[in-house]
Design a protein around this motif. Structure first.
Motif, PDB file in Angstrom:
ATOM      1  N   PRO A 262       7.801   4.391   2.822  1.00  0.00           N
ATOM      2  CA  PRO A 262       6.660   4.873   2.037  1.00  0.00           C
ATOM      3  C   PRO A 262       6.915   6.219   1.375  1.00  0.00           C
ATOM      4  CG  PRO A 262       6.238   5.121   4.391  1.00  0.00           C
ATOM      5  CD  PRO A 262       7.495   4.317   4.265  1.00  0.00           C
ATOM      6  N   LEU A 270       1.478   2.820  -2.927  1.00  0.00           N
ATOM      7  CA  LEU A 270       0.361   3.630  -2.444  1.00  0.00           C
ATOM      8  C   LEU A 270      -0.419   4.215  -3.617  1.00  0.00           C
ATOM      9  CD1 LEU A 270       2.205   5.565   0.430  1.00  0.00           C
ATOM     10  CD2 LEU A 270       0.809   3.489   0.622  1.00  0.00           C
ATOM     11  N   PRO A 299      -0.979  10.333  -3.007  1.00  0.00           N
ATOM     12  CA  PRO A 299       0.139   9.583  -3.597  1.00  0.00           C
ATOM     13  C   PRO A 299       0.286   9.878  -5.088  1.00  0.00           C
ATOM     14  CG  PRO A 299      -1.273   8.136  -2.290  1.00  0.00           C
ATOM     15  CD  PRO A 299      -2.003   9.438  -2.436  1.00  0.00           C
TER      16      PRO A 299
END
Length: 413
Positions: A262, A270, A299
């Motif tokens: 991530p 995201l 994000p």
């Protein structure tokens, strides 16, 4: 001269000769690269002058002279330079390259240092067939990077000459592997197995919408802009694999194993979900507030290598202005950046720009990760080519052991 050679160096003198901090000298000792001896009647260690000079020469030769100014390991490369708010491929402005050339042409520039106008990549039918069968066998919840990684491994099995690491052989692999990865992904109905550029073939596997010229240009430019970005985590993994002389398919697979995180390739997903949330709720304030309340970073904002705006985001936002369907997502992205700026002054990064593209074109949240992975394969191959020309296994750091000192008694049952 003989007395000078025999005189031992202090830690400070050794550090100056090596061009590193004193702490790094002791790190060299712990890794077995230097030997030290306690100074007689004084505090501190001393070092053999010949040994220190030999290590300094080796560091210069290998281009790995200890930590960079930021404290990270440094690796010699001719590929990408990031300087302030710009970045360059082999000395040429990467944004300008992406503006004027296709992804395939930019990839060739990274690999060879030469432009190949009209460069086109072809996927071998046998490799595509094997890769498709492997990808089709995955469960429905498999992510895009899962599919690409499996496709790379499957394609390797169809290439009996994959262990040939000569430059021409690796270049041939690169030109076939990238389109194989794309064509291994199932087309989204009503699209069929599209031909043409890598961007056109990838489009058909990311959205059911027909490809208009402006949107396809944004996708192609995104691929070119993302082709390399110095020693990102996935690229370092590729270089480690190449240092051990893993073949190109395995090296790319190593990169795909890291990019899924991530904090790397999956970051655009995201940002996509946050952007959709802002569009549904009619404003960024409640969405940004919830992110901050939960202690999460926003994000799509900020980049540790760019004090100002990410040049890749700037280039993509400019192109997205020419895509009518992107207007709502662009407005939402600006709202996110402006709202977050009240808390911390961060600029939009390429993940947010990818999120605008994927949202505006009806692509799923995972599409940005797919774009990122396919694009970066070009850079991974370029770094593997560089590493194949270096001393084998040079990317082998030594652990700094901090556990209990041996010998310890055997543990009891």
């Amino acid at each position: 001269m003989r007395d000078q050679e025999q005189r031992r160096l202090t830690t400070k003198e050794a550090a100056e000769l090596l061009g590193v901090k004193p702490e790094t000298v002791y790190a060299y000792v712990s890794r077995g690269l230097l030997s030290s001896r306690r100074a007689t009647g004084a505090r501190g260690s001393t070092f053999d002058a010949k040994e220190v000079r030999a290590l300094a020469r080796r560091n210069r030769r290998e281009g790995a002279s200890g930590p960079s100014p930021g404290g990270e390991p440094a690796v010699r490369t001719r590929l990408t330079l990031i300087d302030s708010d710009r970045y360059f491929f082999r000395g040429v402005d990467a944004v300008e390259l992406a503006r004027l050339h296709t992804y395939e042409e930019v990839a060739e520039w990274l690999w060879t240092g030469r432009l190949h106008p009209g460069a086109a990549f072809t996927a071998p039918e046998a490799a595509v067939a094997v890769a498709r069968r492997a990808v089709d066998a995955l469960p429905g919840h498999a992510g895009p990077t899962d599919r690409l990684r499996v496709a790379a491994i499957a394609a390797a099995t169809a290439d009996p000459l994959r262990f040939d690491l000569a430059e021409d052989a690796v270049l041939g692999t690169a030109r076939s592997l990238i389109p194989t990865l794309v064509e291994a992904l199932p087309p989204v109905p009503p699209h069929r197995a599209e031909r043409g550029s890598v961007a056109a073939r990838l489009w058909a596997r990311l959205t059911p919408r027909p490809a208009d010229e402006a949107s396809l240009r944004v996708l192609g430019t995104a691929l070119a802009l993302l082709a390399d970005h110095d020693l990102a985590a996935s690229t370092l993994a590729v270089r480690v694999a190449a240092s051990a002389r893993a073949h190109p398919y395995a090296a790319v697979s190593a990169g795909l194993g890291v990019i899924e995180g991530p904090l790397h390739g999956a970051a655009s997903g995201l940002a996509h979900r946050m952007l959709r949330d802002v569009l549904e709720r009619g404003g960024a304030a409640p969405v940004v507030a919830e992110e901050l309340r939960a202690g999460r970073r926003i994000p799509g904002l900020g980049h540790r290598l760019y004090p100002g705006e990410d040049p890749r985001a700037r280039a993509l936002f400019a192109l997205l202005e020419g895509v009518p369907s992107a207007a709502p997502a662009l407005t939402a992205a600006r709202d996110i950046a402006a709202t977050a700026a009240r808390h911390t002054p961060l600029h939009a990064n390429v993940d947010l720009a990818l999120a605008v593209l994927t949202t505006a074109t009806g692509m799923p949240s995972s599409a940005g990760e797919t774009v990122f992975a396919v694009a970066r394969t070009a850079g991974w191959i370029a770094h593997a080519l560089e590493e194949y020309a270096e001393r084998p296994l040079r990317m082998r750091p030594s652990g700094l052991y901090v556990g209990p000192r041996p010998p310890m008694p055997l543990p009891e049952h």
